[in-house]
Write a protein that holds these residues in place. Structure first.
Motif, short mmCIF file in Angstrom:
data_model
loop_
_atom_site.label_atom_id
_atom_site.label_comp_id
_atom_site.label_asym_id
_atom_site.label_seq_id
_atom_site.Cartn_x
_atom_site.Cartn_y
_atom_site.Cartn_z
N VAL A 190 46.97 29.61 37.35
CA VAL A 190 47.73 30.45 36.43
C VAL A 190 48.44 31.57 37.20
O VAL A 190 48.02 31.95 38.29
CB VAL A 190 46.82 31.08 35.35
N SER A 191 49.50 32.06 36.62
CA SER A 191 50.22 33.17 37.24
C SER A 191 49.36 34.42 37.18
O SER A 191 48.82 34.76 36.12
CB SER A 191 51.54 33.42 36.52
N GLU A 192 49.22 35.09 38.31
CA GLU A 192 48.46 36.33 38.31
C GLU A 192 49.38 37.55 38.37
O GLU A 192 48.94 38.65 38.69
CB GLU A 192 47.47 36.35 39.48
N ALA A 193 50.66 37.32 38.03
CA ALA A 193 51.61 38.43 38.02
C ALA A 193 51.11 39.54 37.10
O ALA A 193 50.77 39.30 35.94
CB ALA A 193 52.98 37.95 37.56
N GLY A 194 51.04 40.73 37.62
CA GLY A 194 50.61 41.87 36.83
C GLY A 194 49.11 42.08 36.80
O GLY A 194 48.64 43.11 36.29
N ALA A 195 48.33 41.15 37.34
CA ALA A 195 46.86 41.29 37.31
C ALA A 195 46.42 42.51 38.11
O ALA A 195 45.52 43.25 37.69
CB ALA A 195 46.20 40.03 37.86
N SER A 196 47.05 42.73 39.26
CA SER A 196 46.70 43.89 40.08
C SER A 196 47.10 45.19 39.40
O SER A 196 46.43 46.21 39.52
CB SER A 196 47.35 43.78 41.46
N VAL A 197 48.23 45.14 38.66
CA VAL A 197 48.68 46.33 37.92
C VAL A 197 47.66 46.69 36.85
O VAL A 197 47.27 47.85 36.70
CB VAL A 197 50.06 46.07 37.27
N TYR A 198 47.21 45.66 36.12
CA TYR A 198 46.20 45.89 35.08
C TYR A 198 44.89 46.38 35.69
O TYR A 198 44.27 47.33 35.19
CB TYR A 198 45.97 44.61 34.29
N SER A 199 44.45 45.74 36.78
CA SER A 199 43.15 46.05 37.38
C SER A 199 43.01 47.50 37.79
O SER A 199 41.93 48.08 37.74
CB SER A 199 42.91 45.15 38.60
N ALA A 200 44.14 48.07 38.22
CA ALA A 200 44.11 49.46 38.68
C ALA A 200 44.48 50.45 37.58
O ALA A 200 44.56 51.65 37.82
CB ALA A 200 45.08 49.63 39.86
N SER A 201 44.69 49.95 36.37
CA SER A 201 45.12 50.82 35.27
C SER A 201 43.95 51.57 34.64
O SER A 201 42.78 51.20 34.80
CB SER A 201 45.83 49.99 34.19
N LYS A 202 44.31 52.58 33.90
CA LYS A 202 43.31 53.37 33.18
C LYS A 202 42.61 52.50 32.13
O LYS A 202 41.40 52.62 31.91
CB LYS A 202 43.98 54.57 32.51
N LEU A 203 43.39 51.60 31.51
CA LEU A 203 42.83 50.71 30.49
C LEU A 203 41.73 49.84 31.07
O LEU A 203 40.66 49.67 30.47
CB LEU A 203 43.95 49.84 29.92
N ALA A 204 41.97 49.27 32.27
CA ALA A 204 40.98 48.40 32.91
C ALA A 204 39.72 49.18 33.28
O ALA A 204 38.60 48.68 33.15
CB ALA A 204 41.58 47.74 34.14
N SER A 205 39.91 50.41 33.76
CA SER A 205 38.74 51.22 34.15
C SER A 205 37.92 51.60 32.93
O SER A 205 36.69 51.72 33.00
CB SER A 205 39.19 52.48 34.89
N GLU A 206 38.57 51.76 31.77
CA GLU A 206 37.84 52.05 30.53
C GLU A 206 37.10 50.80 30.05
O GLU A 206 35.98 50.88 29.55
CB GLU A 206 38.82 52.52 29.44
N GLU A 207 37.74 49.64 30.23
CA GLU A 207 37.15 48.39 29.76
C GLU A 207 36.01 47.93 30.66
O GLU A 207 34.99 47.41 30.18
CB GLU A 207 38.24 47.31 29.69
N PHE A 208 36.19 48.09 31.99
CA PHE A 208 35.17 47.64 32.95
C PHE A 208 34.86 48.77 33.95
O PHE A 208 35.24 48.69 35.11
CB PHE A 208 35.66 46.41 33.71
N PRO A 209 34.19 49.80 33.50
CA PRO A 209 33.93 50.94 34.39
C PRO A 209 33.01 50.60 35.57
O PRO A 209 33.05 51.26 36.61
CB PRO A 209 33.27 51.97 33.46
N ASP A 210 32.20 49.55 35.42
CA ASP A 210 31.23 49.21 36.47
C ASP A 210 31.75 48.19 37.48
O ASP A 210 31.06 47.86 38.43
CB ASP A 210 29.94 48.66 35.83
N TYR A 211 32.97 47.66 37.24
CA TYR A 211 33.52 46.65 38.14
C TYR A 211 34.56 47.27 39.05
O TYR A 211 35.28 48.20 38.66
CB TYR A 211 34.19 45.51 37.36
N ASP A 212 34.66 46.74 40.29
CA ASP A 212 35.74 47.21 41.15
C ASP A 212 37.03 46.50 40.76
O ASP A 212 37.05 45.58 39.93
CB ASP A 212 35.41 47.02 42.63
N VAL A 213 38.13 46.93 41.36
CA VAL A 213 39.44 46.44 40.99
C VAL A 213 39.56 44.92 41.11
O VAL A 213 40.12 44.25 40.24
CB VAL A 213 40.54 47.13 41.85
N SER A 214 39.02 44.35 42.19
CA SER A 214 39.17 42.91 42.43
C SER A 214 38.44 42.07 41.38
O SER A 214 38.93 41.02 40.96
CB SER A 214 38.68 42.56 43.83
#
Length: 756
Positions: A403-427
């Motif tokens: 699958v296309s991972e376009a934008g996955a890195s953008v999401y992973s480093a976003s505030k939304l991702a950190s709120e959703e997965f505070p215990d996971y690192d970006v990768s």
């Protein structure tokens, strides 16, 4: 201007449709709400047409506003005439209005302005009169004045000519004609800034094309090449034809003054008019090309967001990498994260293939994984090969998809991702996103800024505000057309629902967390800052599954609940039938009674009635379920070097651009199908024949391993047709009937004789 009347004419719609649509827009109704729940008023216009009407409405209103500003400015200068008033009223574009205002617009200090300050306006008028017998040099002597910086006759005449040239430049009619001439006969020309420089723009180092023929994607390529200092781009127009338009209007005879007017016309064109028109044309070309690119981007994004979800599957997501390893995340059928890990299955300092296989096999067995989702970024080829080999070693039936991972890195480093997965690192967040975007593309991709998804062309060169507006509109339309589960949706998904902003979306989630699941749509009115007007806009797009009222799990709006209940009763059904899977047969029964009759009895329009019937038949339906499922793979992995011309493959359309489409055929590089190879019939744009995520059959035409380019065709039937239409080989001369031969002998011979 009667804007509504103009809109009706331009869109070819009834005046009533436009009047109602504009009234709804002015009442702050959103486009998705108007498209879905006000069909009787708009004549069932879809969301795309409604957005086009909205954009044009805003343009025409801005045009009228600017006209009024120009009227007031000219009137304040006490220079308004009936002719100018008429010209302003009849202007169709902002450019025309600005041309009219140009002579009255405050100017910076110009040569003509200095000449006027020096008292040379009367001399300019004498020259423009072009009377036979007038000697311009003698007339100029009266204007020589050292104190006014006019030391001699030559300076006086030059100043007068500067005034004349500026007057020509301010002539709205001349500018309009020259602009049309440039559009009709001009060329866009590019040259290399540095002949020695190697770049992707080498095809444009000595290039020209008529302005009225050049394709949008080439305009954007030229713009980018110029921006990156590889190209020098200009507009070319025949000077004789261009200056002739001015001369023909203003030069009246062959007098000495007329010759000065002629020279002023040439100067005006070269120094003042053409540079301005060149800028205007370049800007217009770029604006039109950008708008076309945005439309293509929007269409691609719509198809990407509405691709079929992979329901009832446990998915293992893989975010490939070399040095840092391949990140793993397992999600269940609801998107909940079950497990995470890191494996080293690609070349790197920690590579351990056997250990990696053990980890993945264990996760497959432990969680019942049946699909693996692989990101298509760095190391995806090696990761795919690892997965394909592993699947041969296990008894479980597991498929995979890149699958296309376009934008996955953008999401992973976003505030939304950190709120959703505070215990996971970006990768690890990326691995979750890659799994979820296969499971439910719409729910996952709305978390990413639309332009970061990467299904367009030159998106980074587009006007940011316009691009964001268009793409946000697409996301809104998609989310609302599918609908959202009120009890599971994230606040990022809820924020795209009609009538709900980011603040209200967070308030809905907060209410849900504090009070438990919603059991009724009416509970939305208890959410902070969600009033009756917002409820009207959003309620129909929010689903409450297993709630008190089965209609809450449909797209039937609460304002139509009474009508829906009456319809059920009239057709012999109850609300309980909706809870048990739908009122099967309601379509046939309502048609037997007559839609027009039911419509009158219930006091609702036929379009709304038809929508209600569809929802009662299949409550909670997802329009994406009717689309073809994603193309999953389980076989051997191919590389570009394995491809040979003539091979036929099945692939997925990943991106569409002006000159073709890119198809994923299972190798790392997507193949290009040129527009001429998409279908046998003539098409102006690939979108006429294909959409993003279409599953297509292709044949390999050419492979350039060094440049990593694959050329494909979708015209598979052409070869078969050619074979059928090909003339049969001519018989050899010795097999032809000899002239004058005995027919009886020939019949008895081995020769075949055609009977006529």
């Amino acid at each position: 201007m009667d804007i509504n009347k103009t809109l009706a004419q331009e869109f070819g719609l009834r005046q009533e449709q436009i009047d109602n649509t504009v009234a709804l827009i002015d009442d702050d109704k959103t486009i998705p709400f108007i498209a879905r729940y006000r069909k009787e008023l708009t004549g069932s216009l879809d969301d795309q047409i409604l957005r086009e009407i909205y954009d044009r409405l805003m343009y025409l209103r801005n045009l009228e506003k600017r006209k009024e500003e120009v009227r007031n400015a000219i009137t304040e200068q006490e220079k308004m005439t009936e002719e100018i008033e008429s010209a302003i009223a009849n202007a169709k574009t902002l450019v025309e209005v600005e041309d009219i205002y140009r002579p009255f617009k405050p100017k910076r200090r110009t040569r003509a302005g200095i000449a006027r300050e020096n008292g040379l306006e009367p001399l300019a008028q004498i020259i423009m009169a072009q009377e036979n017998g007038t000697d311009p040099e003698k007339e100029a002597e009266a204007f020589v004045n050292e104190e006014k910086n006019v030391p001699d006759v030559k300076t006086a005449i030059q100043g007068a000519m500067d005034i004349i040239a500026e007057n020509f430049s301010d002539d709205a009619e001349i500018r309009k004609k020259l602009r049309a001439l440039a559009q009709r006969e001009g060329k866009l020309v590019s040259k290399a800034s540095d002949e020695e420089a190697e770049s992707v723009y080498t095809n444009y180092y000595d290039y020209s094309e008529p302005i009225d023929k050049i394709a949008h994607h080439r305009i954007l390529a030229l713009d980018r090449g110029e921006k990156e200092n590889f190209l020098k781009v200009s507009v070319e127009l025949d000077d004789v034809s261009a200056t002739g338009l001015i001369i023909n209007k203003y030069v009246v005879n062959g007098s000495a003054c007329a010759e000065l007017v002629r020279e002023s016309a040439t100067d005006s064109y070269k120094r003042l008019i053409f540079p301005s028109i060149e800028r205007e044309i370049r800007n217009e070309l770029t604006a039109n090309a950008s708008e076309q690119a945005i439309k293509v981007f929007a269409s691609n994004l719509r198809q990407l967001l509405l691709q079929a979800p992979l329901k009832n599957s446990t998915i293992l997501g893989l975010d490939p990498g070399y040095r840092t390893g391949c990140k793993v995340a397992v999600i269940d059928s609801t998107g909940k994260v079950l497990d995470t890990n890191v494996i080293y299955c690609t070349p790197g300092p920690k590579t351990n293939m056997e250990a990696s296989k053990r980890v993945v096999k264990s996760l497959i067995q432990k969680h019942g994984v049946n699909v693996i989702s692989i990101g298509n970024g760095t190391a995806s080829r090696e990761t795919e090969a690892f997965v394909a080999e592993l699947l041969k070693e296990i008894p479980e039936k597991v498929s995979y998809m890149v699958v296309s991972e376009a934008g996955a890195s953008v999401y992973s480093a976003s505030k939304l991702a950190s709120e959703e997965f505070p215990d996971y690192d970006v990768s690890l967040r990326s691995a979750v996103s890659i799994a979820r975007r296969l499971q439910d593309p719409l729910a996952e991709l709305v978390k990413i800024e639309p332009k970061a998804i990467g299904v367009g062309q030159y998106q980074h060169d587009m006007p940011p505000a316009r691009l964001n507006e268009a793409l946000t509109g697409v996301v809104e339309d998609c989310v609302n057309s599918v609908g959202v589960d009120l009890n599971t949706a994230s606040h990022s998904l809820l924020s795209y629902i009609s009538g709900i902003n980011a603040t209200v979306a967070k308030n809905i989630v907060a209410y849900r967390e504090e009070n438990g699941k919603f059991t009724d749509r009416k509970q939305l009115l208890k959410v902070a800052k969600l009033g009756k007007k917002a409820f009207e806009q959003c309620a129909g797009f929010l689903r409450v599954r297993d709630g008190k009222n089965p209609l809450d799990n449909t797209a039937v709006h609460p304002e139509s609940y009474e009508a829906a209940s009456s319809l059920l009763s009239e057709c012999g059904f109850t609300l309980a039938d909706i809870s048990n899977g739908g009122a099967s047969g309601i379509t046939e029964k309502s048609e037997n009674i007559g839609l027009e009759n039911i419509s009158k009895n219930l006091g609702i329009g036929v379009p709304t009635l038809t929508d209600i019937i569809g929802e009662l038949k299949k409550p909670g339906r997802d329009l994406r379920d009717e689309l073809p499922p994603p193309l999953l793979r389980s076989g051997d992995v191919m590389e570009i070097k394995d491809l040979k011309p003539g091979m036929e493959l099945v692939g997925t359309v990943r991106n569409i651009i002006d000159f073709g489409c890119f198809v994923d055929i299972g190798v790392h590089e997507d193949g290009l199908v040129h527009i001429s190879q998409i279908c046998s019939r003539f098409i102006k744009h690939p979108l006429e024949a294909v959409k993003v995520n279409d599953i297509v059959k292709v044949r390999v035409l050419d492979v350039d391993v060094k440049k990593k380019r694959i050329s494909l065709t979708m015209r598979l039937d052409d070869e078969a047709e050619k074979k059928e239409r090909a003339p049969k080989p001519a018989r050899k001369p010795e097999n032809r009937r000899p002239k004058g031969a005995d027919i009886t002998k020939l019949r008895n011979s081995s020769f075949r004789i055609k009977q006529k």
